[in-house]
Write an enzyme that holds these catalytic residues in place. Structure first.
Site, mmCIF file in Angstrom:
data_model
loop_
_atom_site.group_PDB
_atom_site.id
_atom_site.type_symbol
_atom_site.label_atom_id
_atom_site.label_comp_id
_atom_site.label_asym_id
_atom_site.label_seq_id
_atom_site.Cartn_x
_atom_site.Cartn_y
_atom_site.Cartn_z
ATOM 1 N N ASP A 12 12.447 11.929 0.979
ATOM 2 C CA ASP A 12 13.466 12.435 1.901
ATOM 3 C C ASP A 12 14.155 11.264 2.588
ATOM 4 O O ASP A 12 13.553 10.203 2.771
ATOM 5 C CB ASP A 12 12.832 13.344 2.960
ATOM 6 C CG ASP A 12 12.423 14.693 2.414
ATOM 7 O OD1 ASP A 12 13.028 15.157 1.431
ATOM 8 O OD2 ASP A 12 11.505 15.312 2.991
ATOM 9 N N ASP B 295 17.185 19.672 -1.128
ATOM 10 C CA ASP B 295 17.078 20.631 -0.022
ATOM 11 C C ASP B 295 18.433 21.248 0.313
ATOM 12 O O ASP B 295 18.525 22.447 0.594
ATOM 13 C CB ASP B 295 16.501 19.955 1.226
ATOM 14 C CG ASP B 295 15.104 19.404 1.010
ATOM 15 O OD1 ASP B 295 14.345 19.992 0.209
ATOM 16 O OD2 ASP B 295 14.769 18.380 1.639
#
Length: 158
Positions: A112, A130
């Site tokens: 991330d 995401d």
């Protein structure tokens, strides 16, 4: 699977993996590059769970849930009306889910790096996969509200 959905999923997956590789090349783990002070930064982190660190270090369980979710989504693809919005929605969801699934399978975590602080709240760090999943689910919710989640002809995705 509808060819358009497959292409959108492949593009989403490619952009997700490319962005993760670029972040790994230019940043070290836990390094933060501030783009807009107190709003947005590129902050490279490894996520061993899912959103808000739920199921932390339960990677086999998360992989299993993801595989089941992909099978359910594949089933529902054939029940929704085939149109541009729904094709985009399913492509984004599938591409995003596969992007994070690949990370979990290959590395045991998800890479991330997008970090936003809005109105004083520091949102959980996320990635392109995401974004695809969230936008795709929003588009599918719109389709459901419009009644496009069922079709009299079950072969509507030919």
């Amino acid at each position: 699977m509808n060819r358009k959905i497959l292409i959108i999923a492949a593009i989403t997956l490619f952009l997700d993996q490319l962005s993760k590789v670029c972040v790994e090349i230019f940043l070290t783990l836990n390094q933060e590059l501030i783009i807009f002070k107190d709003f947005f930064s590129i902050h490279y982190m490894n996520n061993y769970g899912i959103a808000w660190s739920m199921l932390d270090n339960k990677i086999p369980l998360i992989i299993g849930i993801t595989l089941i979710a992909l099978a359910v989504i594949y089933h529902f693809m054939y029940q929704f009306v085939s149109n541009k919005r729904n094709n985009l929605a399913f492509g984004l969801v599938v591409g995003g889910m596969i992007g994070n699934l690949m990370d979990r399978w290959l590395f045991g975590y998800v890479r991330d790096f997008l970090d936003f602080k809005i109105f004083g709240y520091d949102y959980p760090i996320f990635n392109i996969a995401d974004i695809g999943v969230v936008i795709g689910i929003i588009l599918l919710m719109i389709a459901i509200l419009k009644g496009e989640d069922h079709h009299e002809n079950m072969d509507c995705r030919k």
